[in-house]
Design an enzyme around this catalytic site. Structure first.
Site, mmCIF file in Angstrom:
data_model
loop_
_atom_site.group_PDB
_atom_site.id
_atom_site.type_symbol
_atom_site.label_atom_id
_atom_site.label_comp_id
_atom_site.label_asym_id
_atom_site.label_seq_id
_atom_site.Cartn_x
_atom_site.Cartn_y
_atom_site.Cartn_z
ATOM 1 N N ASP A 38 5.908 -32.036 21.407
ATOM 2 C CA ASP A 38 6.904 -32.807 20.662
ATOM 3 C C ASP A 38 6.540 -32.925 19.185
ATOM 4 O O ASP A 38 6.994 -33.841 18.499
ATOM 5 C CB ASP A 38 7.069 -34.199 21.272
ATOM 6 C CG ASP A 38 5.766 -34.979 21.307
ATOM 7 O OD1 ASP A 38 4.706 -34.388 20.989
ATOM 8 O OD2 ASP A 38 5.794 -36.174 21.632
ATOM 9 N N HIS A 238 -4.399 -9.440 5.184
ATOM 10 C CA HIS A 238 -3.876 -10.784 5.431
ATOM 11 C C HIS A 238 -4.769 -11.527 6.420
ATOM 12 O O HIS A 238 -4.306 -12.117 7.396
ATOM 13 C CB HIS A 238 -2.428 -10.712 5.942
ATOM 14 C CG HIS A 238 -1.450 -10.318 4.877
ATOM 15 N ND1 HIS A 238 -0.173 -9.906 5.152
ATOM 16 C CD2 HIS A 238 -1.567 -10.259 3.528
ATOM 17 C CE1 HIS A 238 0.458 -9.614 4.023
ATOM 18 N NE2 HIS A 238 -0.372 -9.830 3.019
ATOM 19 N N ASP A 255 -7.313 -15.307 -1.802
ATOM 20 C CA ASP A 255 -5.896 -15.122 -2.156
ATOM 21 C C ASP A 255 -5.194 -16.418 -1.790
ATOM 22 O O ASP A 255 -4.948 -16.693 -0.612
ATOM 23 C CB ASP A 255 -5.326 -13.934 -1.377
ATOM 24 C CG ASP A 255 -3.909 -13.564 -1.811
ATOM 25 O OD1 ASP A 255 -3.217 -14.414 -2.396
ATOM 26 O OD2 ASP A 255 -3.484 -12.421 -1.540
ATOM 27 N N ASP A 266 0.763 -17.268 -6.806
ATOM 28 C CA ASP A 266 0.153 -16.257 -5.922
ATOM 29 C C ASP A 266 -0.988 -15.608 -6.695
ATOM 30 O O ASP A 266 -0.761 -14.767 -7.564
ATOM 31 C CB ASP A 266 1.202 -15.222 -5.511
ATOM 32 C CG ASP A 266 0.674 -14.229 -4.494
ATOM 33 O OD1 ASP A 266 -0.471 -14.390 -4.035
ATOM 34 O OD2 ASP A 266 1.414 -13.287 -4.152
ATOM 35 N N HIS A 345 -1.471 -1.038 -0.243
ATOM 36 C CA HIS A 345 -0.309 -1.849 -0.585
ATOM 37 C C HIS A 345 0.150 -1.511 -1.994
ATOM 38 O O HIS A 345 -0.529 -0.786 -2.729
ATOM 39 C CB HIS A 345 -0.627 -3.347 -0.464
ATOM 40 C CG HIS A 345 -1.766 -3.816 -1.317
ATOM 41 N ND1 HIS A 345 -1.638 -4.111 -2.663
ATOM 42 C CD2 HIS A 345 -3.078 -4.050 -1.014
ATOM 43 C CE1 HIS A 345 -2.795 -4.508 -3.153
ATOM 44 N NE2 HIS A 345 -3.699 -4.478 -2.180
ATOM 45 N N HIS A 349 4.921 -7.603 -6.612
ATOM 46 C CA HIS A 349 6.163 -8.045 -5.983
ATOM 47 C C HIS A 349 6.733 -9.182 -6.812
ATOM 48 O O HIS A 349 6.022 -9.850 -7.583
ATOM 49 C CB HIS A 349 5.929 -8.493 -4.534
ATOM 50 C CG HIS A 349 4.890 -9.586 -4.399
ATOM 51 N ND1 HIS A 349 5.160 -10.912 -4.683
ATOM 52 C CD2 HIS A 349 3.589 -9.542 -4.035
ATOM 53 C CE1 HIS A 349 4.069 -11.630 -4.476
ATOM 54 N NE2 HIS A 349 3.087 -10.832 -4.089
ATOM 55 N N HIS A 356 6.995 -13.781 -1.774
ATOM 56 C CA HIS A 356 7.558 -12.440 -1.918
ATOM 57 C C HIS A 356 9.044 -12.663 -2.180
ATOM 58 O O HIS A 356 9.862 -12.713 -1.269
ATOM 59 C CB HIS A 356 7.326 -11.604 -0.656
ATOM 60 C CG HIS A 356 5.873 -11.312 -0.423
ATOM 61 N ND1 HIS A 356 5.346 -11.084 0.819
ATOM 62 C CD2 HIS A 356 4.831 -11.211 -1.288
ATOM 63 C CE1 HIS A 356 4.048 -10.848 0.724
ATOM 64 N NE2 HIS A 356 3.713 -10.931 -0.555
ATOM 65 N N GLU A 379 -1.487 -6.747 -8.741
ATOM 66 C CA GLU A 379 -2.574 -7.015 -7.800
ATOM 67 C C GLU A 379 -3.177 -5.755 -7.188
ATOM 68 O O GLU A 379 -3.070 -5.529 -5.982
ATOM 69 C CB GLU A 379 -2.087 -7.946 -6.688
ATOM 70 C CG GLU A 379 -0.790 -7.512 -6.016
ATOM 71 C CD GLU A 379 -0.360 -8.477 -4.915
ATOM 72 O OE1 GLU A 379 -1.151 -8.701 -3.983
ATOM 73 O OE2 GLU A 379 0.763 -9.000 -5.007
ATOM 74 N N TYR A 383 -10.465 -1.476 -0.696
ATOM 75 C CA TYR A 383 -10.927 -2.051 0.556
ATOM 76 C C TYR A 383 -11.690 -0.981 1.336
ATOM 77 O O TYR A 383 -11.122 0.057 1.706
ATOM 78 C CB TYR A 383 -9.737 -2.561 1.378
ATOM 79 C CG TYR A 383 -8.772 -3.376 0.549
ATOM 80 C CD1 TYR A 383 -8.974 -4.737 0.339
ATOM 81 C CD2 TYR A 383 -7.668 -2.776 -0.066
ATOM 82 C CE1 TYR A 383 -8.106 -5.474 -0.451
ATOM 83 C CE2 TYR A 383 -6.797 -3.499 -0.851
ATOM 84 C CZ TYR A 383 -7.019 -4.852 -1.048
ATOM 85 O OH TYR A 383 -6.151 -5.571 -1.837
ATOM 86 N N ARG A 401 -9.757 -7.578 -4.585
ATOM 87 C CA ARG A 401 -8.390 -7.622 -5.111
ATOM 88 C C ARG A 401 -8.382 -8.611 -6.273
ATOM 89 O O ARG A 401 -9.031 -9.658 -6.208
ATOM 90 C CB ARG A 401 -7.372 -8.027 -4.039
ATOM 91 C CG ARG A 401 -5.932 -8.007 -4.544
ATOM 92 C CD ARG A 401 -4.895 -8.041 -3.409
ATOM 93 N NE ARG A 401 -4.909 -9.231 -2.585
ATOM 94 C CZ ARG A 401 -5.369 -9.266 -1.330
ATOM 95 N NH1 ARG A 401 -5.853 -8.181 -0.758
ATOM 96 N NH2 ARG A 401 -5.346 -10.393 -0.632
ATOM 97 N N GLU A 403 -5.449 -10.433 -8.621
ATOM 98 C CA GLU A 403 -3.998 -10.627 -8.680
ATOM 99 C C GLU A 403 -3.641 -11.722 -9.676
ATOM 100 O O GLU A 403 -4.203 -12.812 -9.634
ATOM 101 C CB GLU A 403 -3.461 -11.012 -7.296
ATOM 102 C CG GLU A 403 -1.975 -11.316 -7.261
ATOM 103 C CD GLU A 403 -1.516 -11.762 -5.886
ATOM 104 O OE1 GLU A 403 -0.300 -11.712 -5.629
ATOM 105 O OE2 GLU A 403 -2.373 -12.166 -5.069
#
Length: 433
Positions: A38, A238, A255, A266, A345, A349, A356, A379, A383, A401, A403
């Protein structure tokens, strides 16, 4: 820094309504979503409704035409509000949100057919909300059934996002002010997280440092699940488990950005555990930093996110050659996309009410030229999975990375997140500060 004021929202609606012609647009909001038993997830309004109305309550629908703005909302209900909080209700929709008419959401099924009579076009996107879709279908059937009385139903159904998302793509001054404040909150949060990147600390402790600042500075929380990946976890794009322990010699990819008044920041930075970039990790970081610098330098009115990505990819090919990961002619490697196993990637964006954000990336089959008012990320990354036996062993388990959030203006490029250090010496000094 407050939310977008109602007079600006009214101007947005006026611009949107002017594009509707003789049509009617339906813009549904979000519902509460059950988390377990609930308990519901925290509420987050659908961005399109938030953009047009600022109404931040569940189970709402906006109906707009050239000459009216109607809100269907949950009515005031003292017993329910005792449990779940205050509602604006119908009265608040009229008084505080500028609606010309307002009704309880339960009356949408009954009233919608009246708004669709003798209307040539309905703006509605099917597939977002099954319950709303059923109400729309029923309304269309009821209007069609009155054809003998000289009543006509919409002959065309068009998704309103084709117009609405074009509006959202070009940011107003007030939106940019919120994004600047969000960037500053994210700066403070990243500083706290960077200082928490100590040997023996846990990824979730670093995440907690971020979340504390997000809320302490007035944000609603993270704009997306924060990524705090140490060592090989940084090679998972991610990764959100955030449950490993930091070890000496690792890099930590963070990130994370705040959401402020619905708008997303971001930001990604990569920090060395212990405060110093060393060995191959330093070389990888330098290659990614150079790629980002090259990409940022390529931004201009009329360029595209695709062309910026190509600049970054070419730079990363050069880095991969220097690191001994690739061999061959740089242009051949770029054309073959030989970098993709290590950079899978794109470089950027759009950014706004969604992390995004909306907007077409191509127009007429070609990459979309960038215009002043567009906000986007830059970004690049590299890797190297610990499981990849085709690369030098000392590179395995390194992910980097970098960004930043960028707005293109009539005067050039503004890096909203420039106060978060990127240069190696600056990052190391920042971690010690």
């Amino acid at each position: 820094m407050g939310p977008i004021p109602q007079d600006v929202l009214a101007q947005r609606r006026a611009r949107f309504r002017a594009q509707l012609g003789e049509g009617v647009a339906l813009v549904p909001g979000a519902k509460l979503v059950r988390r377990s038993n609930d308990v519901d997830y925290g509420f987050r309004q659908r961005s399109d409704l938030l953009y047009l109305t600022g109404f931040n309550q569940p189970n709402a629908v906006a109906l707009l035409s050239r000459d009216r703005f109607v809100l269907f909302v949950q009515p005031r209900e003292p017993a329910a509000e005792t449990w779940t909080g205050r509602r604006p209700g119908v009265e608040g929709a009229l008084r505080d949100y500028g609606a010309d008419e307002a009704y309880p959401i339960a009356e949408l099924t009954e009233r919608l057919p009246l708004y669709l009579e003798n209307v040539p076009r309905l703006y509605h996107r099917f597939g977002d909300d099954r319950d709303i879709d059923e109400i729309v279908q029923l309304a269309l059937e009821r209007v069609r059934s009155r054809v003998r009385a000289g009543i006509t139903a919409p002959e065309e159904i068009v998704a309103p996002q084709s117009m609405l998302h074009e509006m959202r793509l070009l940011k107003e001054d007030g939106e940019l002010e919120i994004l600047r404040e969000a960037a500053d909150i994210s700066r403070e949060a990243h500083h706290a997280a960077a200082r928490a990147c100590r040997e023996g600390a846990w990824e979730y402790e670093v995440e907690a440092a971020l979340l504390h600042v997000f809320r302490a500075r007035g944000g609603s929380g993270p704009a997306y699940p924060p990524i705090v990946g140490a060592g090989n976890n940084a090679t998972i794009l991610h990764y959100t488990e955030n449950c490993s322990r930091l070890a000496a010699g690792q890099l930590v990819l963070i990130d994370a950005g705040v959401e402020l008044h619905g708008y997303a920041s971001d930001v990604t930075r990569t920090y060395p555990v212990g405060g110093r970039f060393e060995g191959r990790a330093r070389e990888v970081y330098a290659a990614v930093l150079r790629a980002q610098q090259d990409a940022l330098a390529a931004i201009d009115v009329g360029t595209s996110l695709r062309s910026i990505h190509e600049v970054a990819a070419r730079s990363l090919v050069k880095g991969l050659l220097e690191l001994g990961v690739l061999g061959g002619a740089p242009e051949d490697l770029f054309e073959e996309q030989a970098y993709q196993p290590f950079y899978m990637h794109t470089t950027g964006h759009f950014l706004g009410l969604d992390v995004h954000d909306v907007g077409n990336y191509s127009v007429g089959g070609k990459p979309r030229p960038l215009e002043p008012g567009m906000v986007f990320t830059v970004e690049p990354g590299l890797y190297f999975s610990v499981d990849n036996e085709q690369i030098p062993e000392e590179l395995r388990g390194i992910g980097v990375r970098i960004e930043d959030d960028v707005v293109l203006t009539h005067n050039g490029v503004e890096i909203l997140t420039s106060a978060i250090p990127r240069e190696i010496d600056d990052v190391e000094a920042w971690m010690r500060a």
